[in-house]
Scaffold this motif. Structure first.
Motif, PDB file in Angstrom:
ATOM      1  N   ILE A 159      20.367   7.691  -3.552  1.00  0.00           N
ATOM      2  CA  ILE A 159      20.407   8.390  -4.843  1.00  0.00           C
ATOM      3  C   ILE A 159      19.095   8.156  -5.596  1.00  0.00           C
ATOM      4  O   ILE A 159      18.536   9.091  -6.197  1.00  0.00           O
ATOM      5  CB  ILE A 159      21.598   7.907  -5.690  1.00  0.00           C
ATOM      6  CG1 ILE A 159      22.918   8.281  -5.004  1.00  0.00           C
ATOM      7  CG2 ILE A 159      21.552   8.515  -7.094  1.00  0.00           C
ATOM      8  CD1 ILE A 159      24.145   7.701  -5.672  1.00  0.00           C
ATOM      9  N   VAL A 160      18.589   6.925  -5.546  1.00  0.00           N
ATOM     10  CA  VAL A 160      17.318   6.603  -6.195  1.00  0.00           C
ATOM     11  C   VAL A 160      16.193   7.442  -5.595  1.00  0.00           C
ATOM     12  O   VAL A 160      15.351   7.989  -6.317  1.00  0.00           O
ATOM     13  CB  VAL A 160      16.994   5.099  -6.051  1.00  0.00           C
ATOM     14  CG1 VAL A 160      15.573   4.809  -6.548  1.00  0.00           C
ATOM     15  CG2 VAL A 160      17.993   4.258  -6.830  1.00  0.00           C
ATOM     16  N   ALA A 161      16.181   7.546  -4.263  1.00  0.00           N
ATOM     17  CA  ALA A 161      15.148   8.345  -3.596  1.00  0.00           C
ATOM     18  C   ALA A 161      15.210   9.804  -4.051  1.00  0.00           C
ATOM     19  O   ALA A 161      14.173  10.455  -4.232  1.00  0.00           O
ATOM     20  CB  ALA A 161      15.314   8.250  -2.082  1.00  0.00           C
ATOM     21  N   LEU A 162      16.435  10.316  -4.243  1.00  0.00           N
ATOM     22  CA  LEU A 162      16.600  11.686  -4.734  1.00  0.00           C
ATOM     23  C   LEU A 162      16.054  11.830  -6.151  1.00  0.00           C
ATOM     24  O   LEU A 162      15.321  12.784  -6.457  1.00  0.00           O
ATOM     25  CB  LEU A 162      18.077  12.071  -4.693  1.00  0.00           C
ATOM     26  CG  LEU A 162      18.444  13.434  -5.309  1.00  0.00           C
ATOM     27  CD1 LEU A 162      17.704  14.558  -4.600  1.00  0.00           C
ATOM     28  CD2 LEU A 162      19.953  13.655  -5.259  1.00  0.00           C
ATOM     29  N   ILE A 163      16.387  10.862  -7.006  1.00  0.00           N
ATOM     30  CA  ILE A 163      15.891  10.913  -8.394  1.00  0.00           C
ATOM     31  C   ILE A 163      14.375  10.843  -8.420  1.00  0.00           C
ATOM     32  O   ILE A 163      13.708  11.589  -9.146  1.00  0.00           O
ATOM     33  CB  ILE A 163      16.498   9.768  -9.232  1.00  0.00           C
ATOM     34  CG1 ILE A 163      18.007   9.955  -9.383  1.00  0.00           C
ATOM     35  CG2 ILE A 163      15.842   9.713 -10.615  1.00  0.00           C
ATOM     36  CD1 ILE A 163      18.709   8.800 -10.072  1.00  0.00           C
ATOM     37  N   TYR A 164      13.814   9.958  -7.592  1.00  0.00           N
ATOM     38  CA  TYR A 164      12.354   9.806  -7.572  1.00  0.00           C
ATOM     39  C   TYR A 164      11.655  11.043  -7.011  1.00  0.00           C
ATOM     40  O   TYR A 164      10.487  11.292  -7.317  1.00  0.00           O
ATOM     41  CB  TYR A 164      11.960   8.562  -6.785  1.00  0.00           C
ATOM     42  CG  TYR A 164      12.042   7.285  -7.600  1.00  0.00           C
ATOM     43  CD1 TYR A 164      11.883   7.304  -8.978  1.00  0.00           C
ATOM     44  CD2 TYR A 164      12.269   6.057  -7.004  1.00  0.00           C
ATOM     45  CE1 TYR A 164      11.970   6.155  -9.728  1.00  0.00           C
ATOM     46  CE2 TYR A 164      12.348   4.883  -7.745  1.00  0.00           C
ATOM     47  CZ  TYR A 164      12.193   4.945  -9.114  1.00  0.00           C
ATOM     48  OH  TYR A 164      12.264   3.798  -9.868  1.00  0.00           O
ATOM     49  N   SER A 165      12.349  11.796  -6.182  1.00  0.00           N
ATOM     50  CA  SER A 165      11.749  13.043  -5.706  1.00  0.00           C
ATOM     51  C   SER A 165      11.600  14.038  -6.855  1.00  0.00           C
ATOM     52  O   SER A 165      10.697  14.882  -6.848  1.00  0.00           O
ATOM     53  CB  SER A 165      12.603  13.646  -4.588  1.00  0.00           C
ATOM     54  OG  SER A 165      13.843  14.124  -5.085  1.00  0.00           O
ATOM     55  N   ILE A 166      12.477  13.926  -7.842  1.00  0.00           N
ATOM     56  CA  ILE A 166      12.389  14.779  -9.040  1.00  0.00           C
ATOM     57  C   ILE A 166      11.348  14.233 -10.011  1.00  0.00           C
ATOM     58  O   ILE A 166      10.507  14.973 -10.527  1.00  0.00           O
ATOM     59  CB  ILE A 166      13.766  14.880  -9.728  1.00  0.00           C
ATOM     60  CG1 ILE A 166      14.790  15.510  -8.786  1.00  0.00           C
ATOM     61  CG2 ILE A 166      13.670  15.694 -11.023  1.00  0.00           C
ATOM     62  CD1 ILE A 166      16.221  15.443  -9.293  1.00  0.00           C
ATOM     63  N   THR A 167      11.400  12.912 -10.242  1.00  0.00           N
ATOM     64  CA  THR A 167      10.471  12.323 -11.212  1.00  0.00           C
ATOM     65  C   THR A 167       9.024  12.383 -10.719  1.00  0.00           C
ATOM     66  O   THR A 167       8.103  12.419 -11.527  1.00  0.00           O
ATOM     67  CB  THR A 167      10.839  10.857 -11.515  1.00  0.00           C
ATOM     68  OG1 THR A 167      10.826  10.089 -10.296  1.00  0.00           O
ATOM     69  CG2 THR A 167      12.210  10.762 -12.155  1.00  0.00           C
ATOM     70  N   SER A 168       8.831  12.381  -9.388  1.00  0.00           N
ATOM     71  CA  SER A 168       7.457  12.465  -8.887  1.00  0.00           C
ATOM     72  C   SER A 168       6.834  13.806  -9.249  1.00  0.00           C
ATOM     73  O   SER A 168       5.639  13.889  -9.573  1.00  0.00           O
ATOM     74  CB  SER A 168       7.431  12.267  -7.366  1.00  0.00           C
ATOM     75  OG  SER A 168       8.145  13.299  -6.703  1.00  0.00           O
TER      76      SER A 168
END
Length: 285
Positions: A159-168
């Motif tokens: 889930i964190v990796a998914l969020i970071y794909s957005i925040t990046s």
């Protein structure tokens, strides 16, 4: 190749901060460690603010910042919770999934399809994720996938990796409308201020100052990670820098073995190396 050394320093500092955070989590809860990672880094980062020029900031920067902050705080809390409840060697490697999520988002939103190296990278990351739990294959071909589902920390890190794909993506917009160095220093400062309010309202702020000998090293390595990250980005292409930074996956596996005596390190190291190769294929080629 100064940027390579700085990127490796970023990876080392990140994995070290993660290991120190995991070790400190038996003394306090995750929200305090999330606050420590940001707030204790500020005094070290603040020393460099005097050398950072302030760019002209427009409305796009502030709107993007407002969108970024709740996502970033959520990701930080889930990240620390993941390394608390599960082994480092079974959680941090799943950060390699971020490039896949970015590709999927780009495909559906921008109709951008990955090239051959992108598809090869996706395949390698998928194989690496499978290998992280290779020993579970004794329960059947789907055993390693079922093992991921059973490991709560791994699911949280996905889930964190998914969020970071957005925040990046949002972070790239914010950097475009400011500067890499300025954003790299002002962003954690704002995060620290917001987290201070959150921790204060929970009545836990005193806990954040209760163990300075334990918390200061976490803040120090987090600050080194911040400074080296954005300095490296200012010197080379972001994709190349991130590819080198992701060596932190392997470093975290070593920390899991050396500090926490985690098991099945060989298969997790192999899986991490394969996932790292996939990240490099996606981001650098």
């Amino acid at each position: 190749m100064t940027w390579v050394l700085l990127s490796l320093l970023t990876a080392f500092s990140l994995s070290t901060a993660d290991a120190l955070s995991k070790r400190a989590l038996h003394l306090t809860d995750e929200i305090i460690i999330v606050w420590v990672r940001e707030a204790y880094a500020i005094p070290f980062v603040a020393l460099t603010l005097f050398f950072v020029p302030i760019p002209t900031l427009d409305s796009t920067f502030f709107i993007t910042l407002l969108a970024l902050l709740p996502l970033e705080i959520t990701a930080l809390i889930l990240y620390v919770k993941a390394i608390k409840i599960s082994p480092l060697s079974l959680t941090v490697p799943f950060m390699a999934l971020s490039p896949i999520f970015i590709i999927v988002i780009a495909f559906f939103m921008l109709h951008e399809a990955p090239d051959k190296s992108g598809f090869a990278g996706i395949a390698l990351i998928a194989v690496g994720a499978y290998l992280l739990n290779a020993s579970a294959s004794k329960h059947g071909l789907l055993g390693p996938l079922k093992a991921i589902r059973k490991e709560k920390g791994s699911l949280l890190m996905i889930i964190v990796a998914l969020i970071y794909s957005i925040t990046s993506t949002l972070g790239k917009i914010a950097v475009t409308h400011s500067s890499p160095v300025f954003f790299g220093f002002i962003y954690p400062l704002i995060l620290a201020l917001i987290l201070t309010v959150i921790v204060g309202r929970k009545g836990k702020l005193k806990q954040g100052f209760s163990r300075p000998a334990t918390f200061l090293p976490i803040g120090f390595f987090t600050s080194i990670m911040m400074v080296s990250h954005f300095t490296a980005i200012s010197m080379t292409d972001v994709a190349y820098m991130i590819s080198v930074k992701r060596t932190s996956l392997i470093m975290s596996v070593f920390y899991g073995w050396a500090l926490f005596k985690e098991e099945k390190i060989k298969e997790r190291l192999l899986g991490s190396i394969v996932m790292l190769a996939g990240v490099i294929l996606i981001t650098a080629f």
